[in-house]
Design an enzyme around this catalytic site. Structure first.
Site, PDB file in Angstrom:
ATOM      1  CB  CYS A 114      -0.793   0.112   1.163  1.00  0.00           C
ATOM      2  SG  CYS A 114      -1.768   1.482   1.528  1.00  0.00           S
ATOM      3  CD  GLU A 115      -0.143   5.168  -4.037  1.00  0.00           C
ATOM      4  OE1 GLU A 115      -0.672   6.077  -4.370  1.00  0.00           O
ATOM      5  OE2 GLU A 115       0.599   4.730  -4.960  1.00  0.00           O
ATOM      6  CG  HIS A 116      -2.564   5.618   0.696  1.00  0.00           C
ATOM      7  ND1 HIS A 116      -3.401   4.887   0.082  1.00  0.00           N
ATOM      8  CD2 HIS A 116      -2.285   6.581   0.061  1.00  0.00           C
ATOM      9  CE1 HIS A 116      -3.811   5.510  -1.023  1.00  0.00           C
ATOM     10  NE2 HIS A 116      -3.276   6.653  -1.063  1.00  0.00           N
ATOM     11  CG  HIS A 117      -0.942   3.720   6.021  1.00  0.00           C
ATOM     12  ND1 HIS A 117      -2.031   3.774   5.391  1.00  0.00           N
ATOM     13  CD2 HIS A 117      -0.813   4.481   6.982  1.00  0.00           C
ATOM     14  CE1 HIS A 117      -2.943   4.659   5.837  1.00  0.00           C
ATOM     15  NE2 HIS A 117      -2.263   5.046   6.854  1.00  0.00           N
ATOM     16  CB  CYS A 185      -2.938   0.043   5.645  1.00  0.00           C
ATOM     17  SG  CYS A 185      -3.824  -0.058   3.845  1.00  0.00           S
TER      18      CYS A 185
END
Length: 226
Positions: A114-117, A185
């Site tokens: 996941c690129e967000h976390h 995430c």
């Protein structure tokens, strides 16, 4: 400060909601100026700083090699799909046996991030196409999934990138991909819902037709335990 706080909250909400901003992976123009060895060296030092900031003792035998292990893992494995030189070469062949039905490669194991976390995404991809005269080796479909999964991702974008690549390779719009995956995430932080998974789909060409799409979904329901 109020404007900065508002922007920070907006960015946080965007990440928690897993919103993608582009079909293409966001890369700077100088993304590949540094060679892999230099990237590993820089990441190693950055990971070391993070661990020290957290108060970890890097003199401990179990931890002292972690910065280097993480750096090599990021560059060579987990995010290896960022470099275009690693894109799998997909050789195509004439459909000499005149197979005219859809071909489905299902239950392709998928590991992404996941690129967000920067937490894992784990699941299965199901890919199908209808030949217009060209076929591709079965393993190449798995390799295409693996290549685009090995980068910071949003699941919707991953779906699109897999389909776009196979459409280009096969010279047909008739390609589809469904992904069913767990996002750590969501499962291990935030709401901590360990049972939920995310399902996304991208349909091209004939797969936008209801009967063809339904046929594809029926294939996925077949018992594949051998």
């Amino acid at each position: 400060m109020k404007i900065e706080d508002t922007l920070e909250n907006q960015f946080e909400e965007l990440g928690n909601d897993h919103i993608s901003t582009s079909e293409d992976t966001p890369l700077r123009k100088d993304a590949f100026v540094l060679d892999d060895a230099t990237k590993i060296e820089r990441i190693r030092e950055n990971v070391r700083d993070i661990m020290l900031t957290l108060g970890l003792d890097l003199n401990d035998d179990s931890l002292k090699g972690t910065p280097n292990r993480v750096a090599k893992m990021y560059v060579n494995e987990v995010f290896g799909g960022l470099h275009p030189n690693r894109k799998p070469k997909s050789s195509t062949f004439d459909n000499k046996y005149k197979y005219g039905e859809m071909l489905v490669e299902k239950n392709i194991t998928l590991y992404s991030t996941c690129e967000h976390h920067f937490l894992p995404i784990v699941g299965r991809a199901h890919v199908a196409y209808i030949s217009n005269g060209t076929v591709v080796g079965l393993s190449k479909m798995n390799r295409v999934v693996d290549y685009y999964a090995k980068r910071p991702q949003v699941q919707e974008r991953l779906n699109i990138q897999i389909v776009r690549e196979l459409q280009e390779v096969l010279g047909t719009e008739d390609v589809a991909c469904i992904i069913d995956a767990k996002h750590l995430c969501v499962n291990s932080r935030g709401i901590r819902d360990i049972d939920s998974s995310t399902v996304t789909a991208e349909y091209g060409g004939k797969f936008k037709e209801d009967l063809v799409r339904r046929e594809f979904l029926n294939y996925l329901n077949l018992d594949s335990h051998f």
